[in-house]
Design a protein around this motif. Structure first.
Motif, mmCIF file in Angstrom:
data_model
loop_
_atom_site.group_PDB
_atom_site.id
_atom_site.type_symbol
_atom_site.label_atom_id
_atom_site.label_comp_id
_atom_site.label_asym_id
_atom_site.label_seq_id
_atom_site.Cartn_x
_atom_site.Cartn_y
_atom_site.Cartn_z
ATOM 1 N N GLY A 82 0.800 -1.225 0.000
ATOM 2 C CA GLY A 82 0.000 0.000 0.000
ATOM 3 C C GLY A 82 0.830 1.271 0.000
ATOM 4 N N GLU A 83 2.094 1.205 0.451
ATOM 5 C CA GLU A 83 2.977 2.373 0.418
ATOM 6 C C GLU A 83 3.358 2.705 -1.017
ATOM 7 O OE1 GLU A 83 6.493 1.595 2.714
ATOM 8 O OE2 GLU A 83 5.614 2.405 4.553
ATOM 9 N N GLN A 84 3.564 3.991 -1.267
ATOM 10 C CA GLN A 84 4.031 4.449 -2.570
ATOM 11 C C GLN A 84 5.465 4.945 -2.450
ATOM 12 O OE1 GLN A 84 1.512 7.344 -4.423
ATOM 13 N NE2 GLN A 84 -0.326 6.108 -4.180
ATOM 14 N N ALA A 85 6.200 4.806 -3.536
ATOM 15 C CA ALA A 85 7.551 5.356 -3.653
ATOM 16 C C ALA A 85 7.570 6.275 -4.863
ATOM 17 C CB ALA A 85 8.572 4.233 -3.821
ATOM 18 N N TRP A 86 7.940 7.528 -4.645
ATOM 19 C CA TRP A 86 8.010 8.519 -5.726
ATOM 20 C C TRP A 86 9.380 9.173 -5.738
ATOM 21 C CZ3 TRP A 86 4.704 9.624 -9.616
ATOM 22 C CH2 TRP A 86 3.459 8.998 -9.551
ATOM 23 N N ALA A 87 9.897 9.409 -6.932
ATOM 24 C CA ALA A 87 11.174 10.093 -7.112
ATOM 25 C C ALA A 87 11.009 11.123 -8.227
ATOM 26 C CB ALA A 87 12.268 9.091 -7.476
ATOM 27 N N GLY A 88 11.753 12.225 -8.118
ATOM 28 C CA GLY A 88 11.672 13.248 -9.154
ATOM 29 C C GLY A 88 12.924 14.084 -9.237
ATOM 30 N N VAL A 89 13.172 14.572 -10.437
ATOM 31 C CA VAL A 89 14.262 15.498 -10.705
ATOM 32 C C VAL A 89 13.655 16.703 -11.409
ATOM 33 C CG1 VAL A 89 16.368 15.871 -12.065
ATOM 34 C CG2 VAL A 89 16.051 13.723 -10.842
ATOM 35 N N GLY A 90 14.027 17.888 -10.944
ATOM 36 C CA GLY A 90 13.561 19.120 -11.564
ATOM 37 C C GLY A 90 14.742 19.977 -11.964
ATOM 38 N N TRP A 91 14.516 20.914 -12.873
ATOM 39 C CA TRP A 91 15.605 21.773 -13.313
ATOM 40 C C TRP A 91 15.081 23.081 -13.888
ATOM 41 C CZ3 TRP A 91 13.684 17.629 -15.741
ATOM 42 C CH2 TRP A 91 13.270 17.776 -17.049
ATOM 43 N N VAL A 92 15.976 24.046 -13.918
ATOM 44 C CA VAL A 92 15.772 25.326 -14.595
ATOM 45 C C VAL A 92 17.037 25.605 -15.386
ATOM 46 C CG1 VAL A 92 14.148 26.348 -12.943
ATOM 47 C CG2 VAL A 92 16.599 26.628 -12.577
ATOM 48 N N GLN A 93 16.867 26.320 -16.496
ATOM 49 C CA GLN A 93 18.004 26.712 -17.333
ATOM 50 C C GLN A 93 18.084 28.242 -17.340
ATOM 51 O OE1 GLN A 93 19.819 24.098 -18.028
ATOM 52 N NE2 GLN A 93 19.400 23.530 -20.137
ATOM 53 N N ARG A 94 19.311 28.751 -17.338
ATOM 54 C CA ARG A 94 19.487 30.195 -17.475
ATOM 55 C C ARG A 94 19.002 30.632 -18.849
ATOM 56 N NH1 ARG A 94 25.364 31.911 -15.300
ATOM 57 N NH2 ARG A 94 24.825 33.600 -16.718
ATOM 58 N N VAL A 95 18.380 31.789 -18.924
ATOM 59 C CA VAL A 95 17.860 32.255 -20.211
ATOM 60 C C VAL A 95 18.975 32.608 -21.186
ATOM 61 C CG1 VAL A 95 15.623 33.023 -19.291
ATOM 62 C CG2 VAL A 95 17.532 34.628 -19.377
ATOM 63 N N ALA A 135 10.573 26.368 -14.689
ATOM 64 C CA ALA A 135 10.957 25.116 -14.040
ATOM 65 C C ALA A 135 10.318 23.941 -14.773
ATOM 66 C CB ALA A 135 10.506 25.124 -12.585
ATOM 67 N N GLN A 136 11.076 22.850 -14.830
ATOM 68 C CA GLN A 136 10.589 21.613 -15.434
ATOM 69 C C GLN A 136 10.904 20.468 -14.476
ATOM 70 O OE1 GLN A 136 11.371 21.303 -19.794
ATOM 71 N NE2 GLN A 136 12.702 23.055 -19.383
ATOM 72 N N GLN A 137 10.181 19.364 -14.612
ATOM 73 C CA GLN A 137 10.470 18.221 -13.773
ATOM 74 C C GLN A 137 9.955 16.927 -14.378
ATOM 75 O OE1 GLN A 137 7.783 17.778 -10.090
ATOM 76 N NE2 GLN A 137 8.108 20.003 -10.214
ATOM 77 N N VAL A 138 10.588 15.843 -13.933
ATOM 78 C CA VAL A 138 10.183 14.493 -14.295
ATOM 79 C C VAL A 138 10.044 13.713 -13.001
ATOM 80 C CG1 VAL A 138 10.932 12.340 -15.390
ATOM 81 C CG2 VAL A 138 11.295 14.512 -16.552
#
Length: 166
Positions: A82-95, A135-138
């Motif tokens: 019943g437990e969930q495991a979530w992972a994520g990576v996010g990023w921003v790029q300089r303009v 910002a973006q993320q997966v």
């Protein structure tokens, strides 16, 4: 070093299950295509003029069994049904294209991981004078049903051998 031809960092995901949390992690590594590398965790800086690809068009850097894979990654394990495991990576790029920032977070729900990534990126950007794009993320997640599970997101920079005769 085995450097890619183009300056693009692929972001890949994987989930897995196994008899133990460690074997679930290995299954997630295999699912993401990075199981035979030694992961070397980097902090948060994207090199200048480097793109980030989440489409699968950019392959994980090539390398031999046991090579080092320099990467930013998040991994979460769960072992109670019943437990969930979530992972994520996010990023921003300089303009101006002169680099960017990665963050990685783990948690027991997609909402928690999404919020943590958003908050961290906002803080990292607020602490710098440069202008950043959106910002973006997966994220990826899995629910434990019987065996332990693992969720994994990897931003794979490059591989390096050990210099041993092969």
């Amino acid at each position: 070093m085995n450097q890619r031809q183009s300056p693009t960092i692929p972001v890949v995901t994987g989930t897995g299950s196994g008899s133990t949390e460690l074997s679930a992690f290995d299954a997630a590594l295999r699912d993401a295509g990075v199981a035979n590398f030694n992961l070397v965790r980097l902090s948060s800086v994207v090199p200048p003029h480097t793109a980030v690809d989440t489409t699968g068009a950019t392959p994980v850097p090539a390398g031999a069994w046991g090579d080092r894979l320099y990467c930013v990654y998040a991994e979460q394990r769960a072992s109670v049904p019943g437990e969930q495991a979530w992972a994520g990576v996010g990023w921003v790029q300089r303009v101006d294209g002169a680099g960017g920032l990665f963050v990685e977070h783990e948690g027991d729900s997609e909402e928690i991981v999404t919020k943590l990534i958003d908050l961290s990126l906002a803080d990292l950007v607020a602490g710098r004078p440069e202008e950043f794009g959106p910002a973006q993320q997966v994220r990826t997640g899995v629910t434990c049903t019987e065996e332990p599970v693992c969720a994994l997101v990897v931003a794979a920079y490059e591989t390096a051998g050990w210099g041993f005769a092969r």
